[in-house]
Design an enzyme around this catalytic site. Structure first.
Site, PDB file in Angstrom:
ATOM      1  N   ARG A  39      14.002  -5.955  14.522  1.00  0.00           N
ATOM      2  CA  ARG A  39      15.005  -5.836  13.466  1.00  0.00           C
ATOM      3  C   ARG A  39      14.463  -4.955  12.341  1.00  0.00           C
ATOM      4  NH1 ARG A  39      17.399 -10.968  10.011  1.00  0.00           N
ATOM      5  NH2 ARG A  39      19.360 -10.018   9.298  1.00  0.00           N
ATOM      6  N   GLY A  64       4.657   0.518  10.848  1.00  0.00           N
ATOM      7  CA  GLY A  64       3.783   1.420  10.114  1.00  0.00           C
ATOM      8  C   GLY A  64       2.895   2.279  10.987  1.00  0.00           C
ATOM      9  N   GLU A  65       2.613   1.827  12.205  1.00  0.00           N
ATOM     10  CA  GLU A  65       1.635   2.526  13.027  1.00  0.00           C
ATOM     11  C   GLU A  65       2.193   3.138  14.308  1.00  0.00           C
ATOM     12  OE1 GLU A  65      -2.531   0.324  12.343  1.00  0.00           O
ATOM     13  OE2 GLU A  65      -0.804  -1.018  12.291  1.00  0.00           O
ATOM     14  N   GLY A 112       2.204  -6.884   8.095  1.00  0.00           N
ATOM     15  CA  GLY A 112       2.495  -7.434   6.783  1.00  0.00           C
ATOM     16  C   GLY A 112       3.864  -8.080   6.681  1.00  0.00           C
ATOM     17  N   GLY A 166       6.184  -4.513  13.845  1.00  0.00           N
ATOM     18  CA  GLY A 166       5.560  -3.558  12.943  1.00  0.00           C
ATOM     19  C   GLY A 166       6.054  -2.145  13.176  1.00  0.00           C
ATOM     20  N   ILE A 226       0.823  -1.214   0.000  1.00  0.00           N
ATOM     21  CA  ILE A 226       0.000   0.000   0.000  1.00  0.00           C
ATOM     22  C   ILE A 226       0.860   1.269   0.000  1.00  0.00           C
ATOM     23  CG2 ILE A 226      -1.971  -1.127   1.063  1.00  0.00           C
ATOM     24  CD1 ILE A 226      -1.170   0.108   3.736  1.00  0.00           C
ATOM     25  N   THR A 274       4.077   1.106   1.416  1.00  0.00           N
ATOM     26  CA  THR A 274       5.028   0.977   2.518  1.00  0.00           C
ATOM     27  C   THR A 274       6.365   0.401   2.086  1.00  0.00           C
ATOM     28  OG1 THR A 274       4.090  -1.191   3.021  1.00  0.00           O
ATOM     29  CG2 THR A 274       3.191   0.698   4.211  1.00  0.00           C
TER      30      THR A 274
END
Length: 697
Positions: A585, A661-662, A508, A659, A465, A467
């Protein structure tokens, strides 16, 4: 092409995006741009009342427009399976549940003709009284069964009220976050094509397989008769993570057109109604501590809204369950069902708004305890997850706070607020903690094939999307296969590929990467390490991870903000943001920094600007475009810095990744509000933080 004797380690390097050049050159086709023969164009007709029922729809003038083929209404729309999803069961009856609900659709030869004809449709309504007002003292608040996706609604340990009553230092206040709207650069679009084999959807989605499953249920089709493709997606932030009504509408229109493809693109205004949004929240936060600042009681009681036709209960109280040690703890969620569109996912759902109230309350508690805000957080570090009692796989929040303090010059900060003025501007600094859970979604699989070109072709039904999934999955595959990155070709974005979970929850890379590692190891076990022949192929799913039951798994971070507030006008500026993160990581530092900076900028936008303003008389958000719904621009972010600490976590997955992204958006708004208080001595507990807050104070 044979395997490299000494392959270059790919994970941890920073190659450019493999799709970057195609995007900047305009050669990457997005969903709406997919070429189809003789497309027709659909434009939704939306309800202009907030609640009631349709008496009659007059489509005569619309059908008279040149190029118009049909007008779908509840009177003639193809049937859908009912009783599954009230948001998606469009055009099946005459009820109106919110203003902007889809009540029809024009299909024409051009998008201009369809839009013009939609304006000519006349609708006669039977109105009913509507209610779109969220307050925390409503008599009809109810407790949902679970909060997104399946967390317990309420939790309580110990006697919170008694502990609060006996606390030496206490904070008990109400905090509010505004209604926020996703605005990805690419609008929500669908191209629908029916043929003898079934339905093909070119869609701007975050999950091709999850979308296929939903659409199959709505049309009572076997999933094998639906194909969804999304090779390029121009952002989503959660709004494309679940199916919305426009996808069903495009498929209905294409079905009526008997095989002719139909294209549908929501306008920017329509996305404010039809693509989900972040619910406003009212958070009652209470903290009680002893004379040393150690928290004994913590309570977060949340009120938020949902639609009458479909419940979405955001998990706003959940992040406070893991943040700080406290013997007595309570979180609750209560909902108001209103005549409003359906809320849904928006970047870091629950966690982002849910950290605002508690992190501002921590700033207030630090002041009442006479402690530095960082010291208060360090004194309340838990040795185990307070909610589950499990040990953390890693928890490096304290290190993030310490590193951020050094990098930001925190030691030179005045202890008292309203101490520093530079000409017109009051100056202050603030801090807030960030966290985000490590999500695991089972079932993702990957296929690896040795091509005739000598390269390794990796296929997974993931969606990039924006990323950088195409890039990082290739890096992971190269390391797992033991080859150079240039020897790997990745294909994503198609239900014809092995199953992949949705691109959401910052999961993801972990889910798809685990599948790729498993497939790579299986490939080598079958065909050896040397030079497998062309056509060699192996598919494997990501294995179960037993450590998810043994450990609490989270990423953590610390956000620092410098804020200037005009003494004359109350204008607020944020010349510097600094985030320090512990997120496992880092596969690609270039792309990771981009994600952290994007999240922090979005958090700044939440702090200063974003507010969907509801006109209660009309039952609609009136600033429903990017001219009036303000988001952060370059002028708002002179300096945004993102750093991370090296974190080795062998328990989370095969790559050791968490993660990213958030977590960048989490904590930013609280850091800005805390810095504004430090600058002015004015405590702002409601978002967004605007000039009038300081002038009225």
């Amino acid at each position: 092409m044979t395997r490299s004797i000494e392959p270059v380690a790919a994970v941890g390097t920073a190659p450019e995006r493999v799709d970057g050049r195609a995007k900047v050159a305009g050669k990457a086709p997005y969903a709406y741009e997919h070429p189809v023969e003789r497309p027709a164009y659909a434009h939704p007709i939306q309800a202009t009342i907030p609640a009631g029922r349709i008496r009659r729809i007059d489509t005569g003038r619309a059908l008279a427009v040149s190029g118009v083929h049909t007008v779908l209404t509840p009177d003639n729309a193809p049937p859908l399976r009912r009783g599954q999803d009230g948001e998606l069961e469009i055009l099946q009856d005459a009820d109106v549940a919110f203003r902007g609900q889809i009540i029809g659709c024009v299909v024409a030869d051009t998008p201009e003709a369809a839009r013009h004809a939609a304006d000519l449709v006349a609708v006669d309504y039977e109105r009913r009284d509507h209610d779109v007002t969220l307050t925390s003292d409503r008599s009809d608040l109810y407790r949902p069964g679970v909060v997104n996706p399946s967390y317990e609604t309420d939790t309580e340990d110990g006697d919170v009220d008694a502990a609060l009553a006996g606390a030496a230092a206490r904070v008990d206040a109400e905090y509010r976050t505004a209604r926020n709207h996703n605005n990805p650069l690419e609008p929500h679009t669908t191209v629908a094509v029916w043929d003898a084999d079934g339905l093909t959807l070119h869609d701007s989605t975050q999950g091709v397989h999850s979308l296929r499953s939903v659409v199959a249920g709505m049309f009572d089709l076997d999933e094998s008769r639906i194909r969804v493709l999304a090779p390029y997606v121009g952002g989503g932030f959660g709004s494309k993570g679940t199916a919305h009504a426009h996808v069903v509408l495009a498929a209905l229109a294409a079905k009526r057109m008997s095989g002719r493809p139909v294209k549908l693109a929501l306008t920017r205004q329509q996305t404010f109604t039809l693509a989900g949004y972040r619910t406003p929240t009212v958070q009652r936060v209470a903290l009680g501590a002893d004379t040393d600042g150690r928290i004994d009681a913590l309570a977060v009681d949340v009120v938020e809204q949902t639609s009458r036709i479909k419940e979405f209960a955001e998990q706003t109280g959940v992040p406070s369950r893991t943040m700080y040690a406290a013997r007595h703890r309570r979180t609750t969620h209560r909902m108001a069902a209103l005549d409003v569109p359906v809320p849904s996912w928006m970047r870091a759902p629950g966690v982002c708004p849910g950290m605002f109230g508690p992190e501002v309350a921590m700033d207030e508690l630090a002041e009442r305890c006479g402690l530095d805000p960082i010291e208060l957080r360090l004194r309340n570090e838990p040795d185990r997850d307070p909610e589950t009692g499990k040990p953390y796989s890693t928890r490096n929040l304290a290190e993030c706070l310490r590193v951020g303090a050094r990098r930001s010059g925190w030691d030179g900060r005045p202890a008292e607020p309203r101490q520093t003025r530079r000409g017109e501007w009051w100056v202050g600094t603030g801090v807030a903690s960030s966290t985000y859970p490590v999500h695991h979604s089972p079932g993702s699989a990957a296929r690896i094939e040795r091509g005739v070109d000598g390269r390794y072709h990796v296929s997974v039904g993931a969606v990039d999307i924006g990323t950088g999934a195409w890039t990082v999955l290739g890096q992971i595959a190269a390391d797992a296969l033991g080859v150079d990155r240039g020897d790997v070709v990745v294909t994503v974005g198609d239900t014809a590929l092995p199953f992949a979970s949705v691109a959401g929850g910052s999961s993801g890379t972990a889910n798809w990467g685990s599948a790729i590692v498993a497939a790579a190891h299986g490939f080598r076990a079958r065909f050896g390490d040397d030079d497998p022949p062309a056509g060699s192929e192996h598919t494997e799913s990501a294995p179960e991870n037993p450590d998810t039951e043994r450990f609490a798994m989270h990423a953590f971070g610390a956000q620092f903000a410098e804020v200037h507030v005009s003494a004359d006008t109350g204008e607020i500026r944020v010349p510097r943001l600094l985030g320090v993160f512990a997120a496992g990581r880092i596969v690609n530092p270039r792309l990771a920094r981009s994600q952290f900076l994007g999240g922090m900028t979005m958090g700044l936008s939440m702090a200063l600007h974003e507010d969907g303003v509801m006109d209660e008389r009309l039952g609609m958000v009136v600033n429903h475009d990017l001219a009036e719904y303000h988001v952060a621009t370059n002028a708002d972010v002179p300096s945004v810095e993102a750093e991370w600490i090296d974190e080795h976590d062998p328990h989370v997955n095969a790559m050791g990744t968490k993660g990213i992204g958030e977590i960048g958006i989490v904590g930013t708004a609280a850091a800005v509000a805390n810095a504004a208080y430090h600058a002015t001595g004015v405590r702002v507990r409601d978002l967004p933080v605007t000039a009038d807050r300081f002038l009225t104070a």
